[in-house]
Write a protein that holds these residues in place. Structure first.
Motif, PDB file in Angstrom:
ATOM      1  N   ILE A 349      40.304  40.510  24.473  1.00 48.32           N
ATOM      2  CA  ILE A 349      41.291  40.406  25.553  1.00 48.32           C
ATOM      3  C   ILE A 349      41.278  41.649  26.434  1.00 48.32           C
ATOM      4  N   LYS A 350      40.935  42.794  25.850  1.00 46.17           N
ATOM      5  CA  LYS A 350      40.892  44.021  26.648  1.00 46.17           C
ATOM      6  C   LYS A 350      39.872  43.920  27.785  1.00 46.17           C
ATOM      7  N   LYS A 351      38.845  43.070  27.638  1.00 50.50           N
ATOM      8  CA  LYS A 351      37.881  42.878  28.720  1.00 50.50           C
ATOM      9  C   LYS A 351      38.540  42.206  29.916  1.00 50.50           C
ATOM     10  N   ILE A 352      39.463  41.288  29.625  1.00 51.44           N
ATOM     11  CA  ILE A 352      40.233  40.659  30.701  1.00 51.44           C
ATOM     12  C   ILE A 352      41.137  41.685  31.374  1.00 51.44           C
ATOM     13  N   VAL A 353      41.724  42.568  30.561  1.00 51.35           N
ATOM     14  CA  VAL A 353      42.606  43.599  31.108  1.00 51.35           C
ATOM     15  C   VAL A 353      41.840  44.489  32.082  1.00 51.35           C
ATOM     16  N   THR A 354      40.609  44.840  31.733  1.00 53.19           N
ATOM     17  CA  THR A 354      39.784  45.677  32.621  1.00 53.19           C
ATOM     18  C   THR A 354      39.576  44.977  33.970  1.00 53.19           C
ATOM     19  N   LYS A 355      39.244  43.691  33.938  1.00 56.39           N
ATOM     20  CA  LYS A 355      39.034  42.950  35.170  1.00 56.39           C
ATOM     21  C   LYS A 355      40.344  42.790  35.956  1.00 56.39           C
ATOM     22  N   TYR A 356      41.425  42.582  35.208  1.00 50.78           N
ATOM     23  CA  TYR A 356      42.742  42.457  35.841  1.00 50.78           C
ATOM     24  C   TYR A 356      43.094  43.735  36.598  1.00 50.78           C
ATOM     25  N   ASN A 357      42.853  44.876  35.962  1.00 46.10           N
ATOM     26  CA  ASN A 357      43.175  46.158  36.595  1.00 46.10           C
ATOM     27  C   ASN A 357      42.320  46.392  37.842  1.00 46.10           C
ATOM     28  N   GLU A 358      41.080  45.918  37.809  1.00 47.38           N
ATOM     29  CA  GLU A 358      40.217  46.046  38.989  1.00 47.38           C
ATOM     30  C   GLU A 358      40.758  45.226  40.147  1.00 47.38           C
ATOM     31  N   ILE A 359      41.259  44.028  39.844  1.00 44.96           N
ATOM     32  CA  ILE A 359      41.818  43.164  40.880  1.00 44.96           C
ATOM     33  C   ILE A 359      43.082  43.766  41.468  1.00 44.96           C
ATOM     34  N   LYS A 360      43.885  44.402  40.605  1.00 39.17           N
ATOM     35  CA  LYS A 360      45.171  44.954  41.072  1.00 39.17           C
ATOM     36  C   LYS A 360      45.045  46.221  41.887  1.00 39.17           C
TER      37      LYS A 360
END
Length: 361
Positions: A349-360
């Motif tokens: 799930i942390k991989k999704i968090v990394t992508k989420y933070n890039e989008i934000k």
């Protein structure tokens, strides 16, 4: 004199979207109305006064932790200037603890605890702490708590115990070596042998003992500690102390206490325990804690409409979730964020968090 150091700097990314940088897992109320860090503090309060409980955290989480733990003195909430892993964090906070109580003329024992572990048998846990503190005090050892495994878990490190006989719970044994997270076959061998325990990450030592180990095994850290000690002795606290030592913190190698000391120290003891422990490392751990419904679904803080759906985990406060023809999913809603993941991908799930933070950004 027994003190406590609660490590509360983790981001808890495997619990996104419930867990966020400013409100990570340890500040969530997953198992009761209390947050996990509140549960951790309350668990040790019967044997350690609040003025001897210290919290190691970072600037992002400090404000929420102070709000969550108003009884802990503000000067006991230690903000690390930079994240340099647990060797630096434990050593730095131990310096502060030693400076605070050195004039009492007593040995200072420190129990290092995670802020986000579940322990069901509180009283037994406290009894073990007191036993371990006595061993650390009298024999200058580092004592760790080893969890008796009930399955061949591949997500934990293991402790190999140097004993010829079968291990007895709550007794003290010499550690032979620490083992990294194994594959399934190796984990099965460990459990079958009866000589291996899960590494809980909980440690007991005196400040004198831990700094002697740093001197021998991590001399570069010791050099930095000596610089920081001078600043602490000036009476600096809080942000003023942070500002004065930030440049010193940059010198620390980023390394855990496990790799830096525990795997190489020659005088480590372990106490095998069974205390209802779970490190709650991901959403799938909830399956080990909560009872599921008749179709294997675990539902928290929400209502769910289910048709031919099984073995799912659903958390969505104040929302109705409908599950149709799906299984082995994790479905979590928090605010505007929704996570839908297969259970097998819970550790990623942390991989999704990394992508989420890039989008934000």
């Amino acid at each position: 004199m027994l003190t406590a150091l609660i490590m509360a700097g983790g981001s808890g990314e495997r619990f996104w979207p419930l867990s966020t940088p400013t409100k990570p897992k340890q500040l969530l109320s997953l198992f009761s109305e209390k947050s996990m860090i509140r549960e951790t503090v309350d668990r040790i309060l019967p044997i350690i006064d609040v003025d001897r409980i210290f919290i190691a955290t970072n600037i992002l989480q400090a404000r929420e932790i102070k709000k969550e733990l108003p009884d802990i003195p503000k000067e006991n909430i230690i903000i690390e200037p930079l994240f340099k892993d647990t060797a630096a964090a434990i050593g730095y906070t131990s310096l502060i603890i030693e400076e605070r109580f050195k004039n009492l003329g007593e040995k200072i024992e420190v129990i290092v605890l995670a802020s986000d572990h579940l322990i069901k048998e509180d009283k037994k846990f406290r009894d073990i702490i007191l036993k371990g503190a006595k061993e650390a005090h009298e024999n200058s050892t580092i004592v760790t708590l080893g969890i008796k495994p009930d399955k061949p878990e591949t997500g934990y490190g293991y402790i190999e115990v140097g004993a010829s006989e079968n291990l007895v719970l709550d007794e003290i044994y010499k550690v032979r070596r620490f083992r990294e997270k194994p594959n399934k076959e190796t984990a099965e061998q460990y459990v079958a042998s009866g000589k291996y325990l899960w590494n809980s990450g909980m440690f007991l030592f005196t400040t004198e003992t831990i700094f002697k180990n740093f001197e021998v095994l991590m001399p570069e850290h010791t050099e930095v500690f000596n610089e920081i000690r001078k600043e602490i002795s000036k009476g600096l606290i809080g942000q003023e102390l942070n500002d004065s030592i930030k440049i010193m913190f940059e010198k620390f190698e980023k390394i855990s206490i496990d790799f830096g000391i525990m795997e190489y120290s020659k005088n480590i003891k372990v106490i095998p325990v069974s205390i209802g422990w779970n490190d709650i490392g991901s959403f799938t751990a909830l399956s080990e804690v909560f009872q599921s419904d008749e179709t294997g679904n675990i539902i928290r803080d929400t209502k769910v409409i289910v048709h031919e759906a099984s073995n799912n985990i659903v958390i969505a406060k104040d929302y109705i979730i409908s599950l149709l023809g799906v299984k082995n999913l994790i479905v979590v809603k928090n605010g505007d964020n929704i996570l839908i993941s297969h259970k097998d991908s819970a550790q990623d799930i942390k991989k999704i968090v990394t992508k989420y933070n890039e989008i934000k950004k």
